[in-house]
Design a protein around this motif. Structure first.
Motif, PDB file in Angstrom:
ATOM      1  N   SER A 446       0.807  -1.220   0.000  1.00 38.54           N
ATOM      2  CA  SER A 446       0.000   0.000   0.000  1.00 38.54           C
ATOM      3  C   SER A 446       0.840   1.270   0.000  1.00 38.54           C
ATOM      4  O   SER A 446       0.297   2.376   0.037  1.00 38.54           O
ATOM      5  N   ALA A 447       2.168   1.142  -0.073  1.00 42.50           N
ATOM      6  CA  ALA A 447       3.047   2.310  -0.114  1.00 42.50           C
ATOM      7  C   ALA A 447       3.190   2.818  -1.539  1.00 42.50           C
ATOM      8  O   ALA A 447       3.137   2.061  -2.512  1.00 42.50           O
ATOM      9  N   ILE A 448       3.374   4.124  -1.687  1.00 45.63           N
ATOM     10  CA  ILE A 448       3.733   4.717  -2.980  1.00 45.63           C
ATOM     11  C   ILE A 448       5.222   4.466  -3.192  1.00 45.63           C
ATOM     12  O   ILE A 448       6.049   4.839  -2.354  1.00 45.63           O
ATOM     13  N   GLU A 449       5.571   3.830  -4.299  1.00 45.30           N
ATOM     14  CA  GLU A 449       6.962   3.434  -4.532  1.00 45.30           C
ATOM     15  C   GLU A 449       7.630   4.371  -5.529  1.00 45.30           C
ATOM     16  O   GLU A 449       7.093   4.630  -6.617  1.00 45.30           O
ATOM     17  N   VAL A 450       8.809   4.850  -5.185  1.00 45.70           N
ATOM     18  CA  VAL A 450       9.589   5.731  -6.054  1.00 45.70           C
ATOM     19  C   VAL A 450      10.935   5.073  -6.299  1.00 45.70           C
ATOM     20  O   VAL A 450      11.643   4.704  -5.357  1.00 45.70           O
ATOM     21  N   THR A 451      11.301   4.912  -7.562  1.00 46.15           N
ATOM     22  CA  THR A 451      12.609   4.347  -7.907  1.00 46.15           C
ATOM     23  C   THR A 451      13.436   5.398  -8.633  1.00 46.15           C
ATOM     24  O   THR A 451      12.914   6.408  -9.121  1.00 46.15           O
ATOM     25  N   ASP A 452      14.722   5.157  -8.712  1.00 40.94           N
ATOM     26  CA  ASP A 452      15.679   6.048  -9.380  1.00 40.94           C
ATOM     27  C   ASP A 452      15.785   7.403  -8.681  1.00 40.94           C
ATOM     28  O   ASP A 452      16.167   8.393  -9.309  1.00 40.94           O
ATOM     29  N   PHE A 453      15.462   7.456  -7.391  1.00 40.97           N
ATOM     30  CA  PHE A 453      15.598   8.723  -6.663  1.00 40.97           C
ATOM     31  C   PHE A 453      17.052   8.880  -6.235  1.00 40.97           C
ATOM     32  O   PHE A 453      17.619   8.001  -5.579  1.00 40.97           O
ATOM     33  N   LEU A 454      17.658  10.017  -6.601  1.00 47.42           N
ATOM     34  CA  LEU A 454      19.055  10.275  -6.272  1.00 47.42           C
ATOM     35  C   LEU A 454      19.114  11.413  -5.257  1.00 47.42           C
ATOM     36  O   LEU A 454      18.810  12.567  -5.566  1.00 47.42           O
ATOM     37  N   SER A 455      19.475  11.089  -4.041  1.00 52.25           N
ATOM     38  CA  SER A 455      19.559  12.091  -2.991  1.00 52.25           C
ATOM     39  C   SER A 455      20.621  13.129  -3.329  1.00 52.25           C
ATOM     40  O   SER A 455      21.702  12.791  -3.815  1.00 52.25           O
ATOM     41  N   GLY A 456      20.285  14.402  -3.101  1.00 55.93           N
ATOM     42  CA  GLY A 456      21.197  15.472  -3.443  1.00 55.93           C
ATOM     43  C   GLY A 456      21.000  16.003  -4.839  1.00 55.93           C
ATOM     44  O   GLY A 456      21.501  17.083  -5.174  1.00 55.93           O
ATOM     45  N   THR A 457      20.280  15.257  -5.666  1.00 55.93           N
ATOM     46  CA  THR A 457      20.000  15.691  -7.046  1.00 55.93           C
ATOM     47  C   THR A 457      18.496  15.842  -7.269  1.00 55.93           C
ATOM     48  O   THR A 457      18.021  16.873  -7.737  1.00 55.93           O
ATOM     49  N   ASP A 458      17.757  14.807  -6.923  1.00 55.75           N
ATOM     50  CA  ASP A 458      16.305  14.843  -7.053  1.00 55.75           C
ATOM     51  C   ASP A 458      15.672  15.481  -5.818  1.00 55.75           C
ATOM     52  O   ASP A 458      16.290  15.591  -4.758  1.00 55.75           O
ATOM     53  N   MET A 459      14.409  15.871  -5.968  1.00 55.04           N
ATOM     54  CA  MET A 459      13.668  16.488  -4.873  1.00 55.04           C
ATOM     55  C   MET A 459      12.279  15.853  -4.791  1.00 55.04           C
ATOM     56  O   MET A 459      11.618  15.668  -5.810  1.00 55.04           O
ATOM     57  N   ILE A 460      11.849  15.508  -3.553  1.00 58.09           N
ATOM     58  CA  ILE A 460      10.500  15.021  -3.337  1.00 58.09           C
ATOM     59  C   ILE A 460       9.786  15.990  -2.401  1.00 58.09           C
ATOM     60  O   ILE A 460      10.299  16.331  -1.323  1.00 58.09           O
ATOM     61  N   GLN A 461       8.619  16.465  -2.839  1.00 60.09           N
ATOM     62  CA  GLN A 461       7.850  17.449  -2.088  1.00 60.09           C
ATOM     63  C   GLN A 461       6.505  16.830  -1.713  1.00 60.09           C
ATOM     64  O   GLN A 461       5.726  16.447  -2.592  1.00 60.09           O
ATOM     65  N   LEU A 462       6.234  16.732  -0.401  1.00 59.74           N
ATOM     66  CA  LEU A 462       5.050  16.058   0.107  1.00 59.74           C
ATOM     67  C   LEU A 462       4.074  17.091   0.666  1.00 59.74           C
ATOM     68  O   LEU A 462       4.466  17.975   1.425  1.00 59.74           O
ATOM     69  N   THR A 463       2.823  16.957   0.273  1.00 56.67           N
ATOM     70  CA  THR A 463       1.784  17.856   0.759  1.00 56.67           C
ATOM     71  C   THR A 463       0.668  17.023   1.362  1.00 56.67           C
ATOM     72  O   THR A 463       0.168  16.092   0.721  1.00 56.67           O
ATOM     73  N   SER A 464       0.267  17.365   2.573  1.00 53.94           N
ATOM     74  CA  SER A 464      -0.753  16.600   3.279  1.00 53.94           C
ATOM     75  C   SER A 464      -2.073  17.361   3.318  1.00 53.94           C
ATOM     76  O   SER A 464      -2.123  18.587   3.118  1.00 53.94           O
ATOM     77  N   ALA A 465      -3.141  16.627   3.620  1.00 51.36           N
ATOM     78  CA  ALA A 465      -4.446  17.254   3.757  1.00 51.36           C
ATOM     79  C   ALA A 465      -4.447  18.244   4.907  1.00 51.36           C
ATOM     80  O   ALA A 465      -5.060  19.313   4.843  1.00 51.36           O
ATOM     81  N   THR A 466      -3.747  17.895   5.986  1.00 53.80           N
ATOM     82  CA  THR A 466      -3.530  18.791   7.114  1.00 53.80           C
ATOM     83  C   THR A 466      -2.055  19.145   7.142  1.00 53.80           C
ATOM     84  O   THR A 466      -1.213  18.264   6.964  1.00 53.80           O
ATOM     85  N   PRO A 467      -1.715  20.423   7.323  1.00 49.91           N
ATOM     86  CA  PRO A 467      -0.293  20.799   7.311  1.00 49.91           C
ATOM     87  C   PRO A 467       0.559  19.883   8.186  1.00 49.91           C
ATOM     88  O   PRO A 467       0.239  19.633   9.350  1.00 49.91           O
ATOM     89  N   THR A 468       1.601  19.353   7.599  1.00 50.32           N
ATOM     90  CA  THR A 468       2.452  18.375   8.273  1.00 50.32           C
ATOM     91  C   THR A 468       3.899  18.796   8.167  1.00 50.32           C
ATOM     92  O   THR A 468       4.442  18.904   7.059  1.00 50.32           O
ATOM     93  N   GLY A 469       4.548  19.035   9.280  1.00 45.79           N
ATOM     94  CA  GLY A 469       5.956  19.400   9.286  1.00 45.79           C
ATOM     95  C   GLY A 469       6.849  18.181   9.334  1.00 45.79           C
ATOM     96  O   GLY A 469       6.386  17.038   9.440  1.00 45.79           O
ATOM     97  N   LYS A 470       8.140  18.401   9.257  1.00 48.65           N
ATOM     98  CA  LYS A 470       9.109  17.324   9.306  1.00 48.65           C
ATOM     99  C   LYS A 470       9.516  17.057  10.756  1.00 48.65           C
ATOM    100  O   LYS A 470       9.824  17.985  11.512  1.00 48.65           O
ATOM    101  N   ALA A 471       9.481  15.803  11.128  1.00 43.46           N
ATOM    102  CA  ALA A 471       9.961  15.415  12.461  1.00 43.46           C
ATOM    103  C   ALA A 471      11.481  15.524  12.505  1.00 43.46           C
ATOM    104  O   ALA A 471      12.157  15.520  11.463  1.00 43.46           O
TER     105      ALA A 471
END
Length: 546
Positions: A446-471
């Motif tokens: 049930s997880a959304i799967e992302v492949t070929d993600f390169l840390s430091g080069t690619d960017m993932i931006q997550l938006t929630s229904a309720t504002p959610t900060g980073k732990a």
């Protein structure tokens, strides 16, 4: 010689044979042999003169035609090949002519371009797969229709209505000139004749066209072109439509094009032979910068879309909407950038793997059928509305791509090479797919799967229904999560570590996960989980949560 006598180009093997023969014997014997066949020797000097001058684009020119006829009578028809060779060589040198010879410069330019294209074809070994002689356009006549009932054909007694077998152009540039009573027949089935016509608002025409391969229409609002009385039609282009227009009675083998239209209305296209389970139609956008819409009716399951450059100066990308109620697969190709919105209730595949231009795709899923989307090497942009809940599999391909998608299902996104940006919206909300928290295997599915993600080069931006900060977990807390015995245990611990309305990135096994918590601190079905496959470390600067 092939251009003059056959209006064709030889295959690569035939070309090499003649090149070797000329090296051994010289050009004149080969030129003389070209014209020795009965099909040429049975022609009169006048007919040979007409053929040579027409193939070189030098007609109409009555004085020149008469002089060449007399010259052929003097030297004899046996030498018409040498005369053709000499005439072609003279014409090739007149591209920059001045003075009295300047009138031949345009024909010389066309002739040299034709020879260059022919040489490019014949020197390519791939041409050996086809017939020995493959057609390339020659030079024909330009004729104009009248407002009456016109009949154009090679058999017409009046020259103004005589078509040829050499790339004719038929003009009906004033509304009312092309009518349903008009009949236009070409003299050959292999050349590329063009009909250019203007239709007034509300006008409907059903002309009888025979082997007129290309039709270009400037259409007024609600204009209609019906091809049900046409045979051999290969392309129909709508050029600068002023409003909604329609094409009907088309053969599926006929390509429909939208060209240079900057403010056109929807173009509705229907086919006469769309009846099977796997019909295919072809659409071409060229310089269509006005968000032109093409509506495909009549049960067409497969659509090929090509994006090419038009003649509008400065047009950087084609912009279009494709509405296809019955389409199941859409294949996109071309080297010109294309921004396209696709609307289709049954679309399961959008394949732009072989597209070299940048693709901007806007698409909304319908129903619960999974959808596969693939792009090519350009810097592509995907805006996917997954409100229906269908699972989407995206292969973004090479290039700096941007993917925007909802969290309505366990999507799979392969980012490919390039500095990519992935936006996932609606996480941990009512629109997001519920997590399956019963077992570790179910949670992984049930997880959304992302492949070929390169840390430091690619960017993932997550938006929630309720504002959610980073732990901000400690290194010890992250180590404890990583050491969990299962993904379910790791996600459960991550949820309590992060707290309510927080997103936390953690490593488990060979992958990195981002858990987005809803308003409850414990792991639950309303949370969302993103898997970065094969990524062992995620830089904090490579992801955001809001």
């Amino acid at each position: 010689m092939f251009r003059v006598f056959y209006d064709a180009s030889p295959s690569q093997s035939t070309y090499e044979y003649f090149a070797q023969t000329i090296n051994a014997t010289g050009a004149n014997p080969v030129a003389r042999a070209f014209a020795s066949h009965a099909q040429f020797q049975d022609l009169t000097e006048g007919q040979l003169s007409t053929m040579l001058l027409a193939r070189m684009g030098l007609l109409p020119n009555a004085p020149l035609q008469a002089e060449l006829t007399n010259y052929l009578a003097t030297v004899g028809k046996a030498n018409v090949g040498i005369v053709a060779l000499q005439l072609g060589q003279i014409l090739s040198g007149l591209e920059n002519a001045t003075g009295d010879l300047a009138v031949y410069a345009p024909a010389a330019l066309r002739w040299n371009n034709e020879l260059a294209a022919s040489h490019l074809y014949s020197s390519n070994p791939a041409t050996n797969r086809g017939a020995d002689l493959t057609y390339m356009p020659g030079t024909g006549v330009t004729l104009s229709l009248t407002e009456g009932n016109d009949v154009l054909s090679p058999e017409a007694t009046q020259r103004q209505f005589q078509t040829t077998g050499n790339h004719d152009t038929i003009l009906a540039l004033v509304p009312g000139q092309l009518g349903s009573a008009d009949s236009i027949k070409d003299g050959a089935r292999i050349d590329k004749d063009v009909l250019k016509a203007a239709l007034a608002a509300g006008e409907r025409v059903t002309p009888a066209l025979q082997y007129i391969e290309k039709v270009m229409i400037t259409a007024g609002a609600a204009a209609q072109f019906d091809a049900s009385r046409s045979t051999g039609l290969q392309e129909v282009w709508v050029d600068s439509a002023a409003g909604a227009a329609s094409l009907s009675g088309l053969d599926l083998r006929t390509t429909v094009g939208v060209q240079n239209s900057q403010a056109g209305g929807p173009l509705t296209v229907s086919y006469a032979d769309a009846s099977g389970p796997s019909d295919t139609a072809s659409i071409d956008f060229a310089g269509a910068s006005g968000a032109d819409e093409v509506i495909i009716t009549g049960g067409v399951e497969n659509i090929k879309v090509n994006s090419s450059a038009g003649s509008v100066a400065g047009a950087a990308a084609n912009s279009a909407r494709l509405t296809a109620p019955s389409a199941e697969q859409i294949v996109v190709t071309g080297g010109q950038a294309l921004n396209i919105a696709v609307d289709g209730a049954h679309v399961a595949v959008i394949d732009a793997t072989y597209m070299t231009g940048a693709l901007g795709l806007t698409f909304a899923t319908t129903g619960l059928t999974s959808v596969g989307i693939a792009a090519g090497r350009g810097a592509d942009t995907f805006i996917i509305n997954d409100a229906s809940g269908a699972r989407v599999v995206i292969e973004a391909g090479d290039g700096a791509d941007t993917v925007t998608i909802g969290a309505g299902n366990a999507h799979r996104i392969a980012l490919g090479a390039g500095a990519d940006v992935l936006n996932i919206a609606g996480l941990a909300g009512v629109a997001a797919r519920d997590l399956e928290v019963g077992t570790a295997a179910a949670l992984g599915r049930s997880a959304i799967e992302v492949t070929d993600f390169l840390s430091g080069t690619d960017m993932i931006q997550l938006t929630s229904a309720t504002p959610t900060g980073k732990a901000a977990p400690s290194a010890a807390q992250l180590a404890s999560i990583t050491a969990s015995s299962s993904l379910l245990t790791a996600a459960t611990l991550a949820a309590t570590t992060a707290g309510a309305n927080k997103a936390i990135a953690f490593r488990y096994g060979a992958d990195t996960y981002i858990l987005v918590n809803d308003g409850a601190a414990a792991l639950g079905e309303n949370d969302s989980l993103v898997k970065l496959t094969g990524l062992t470390a995620l830089a904090d600067a490579s992801w955001t949560s809001a």
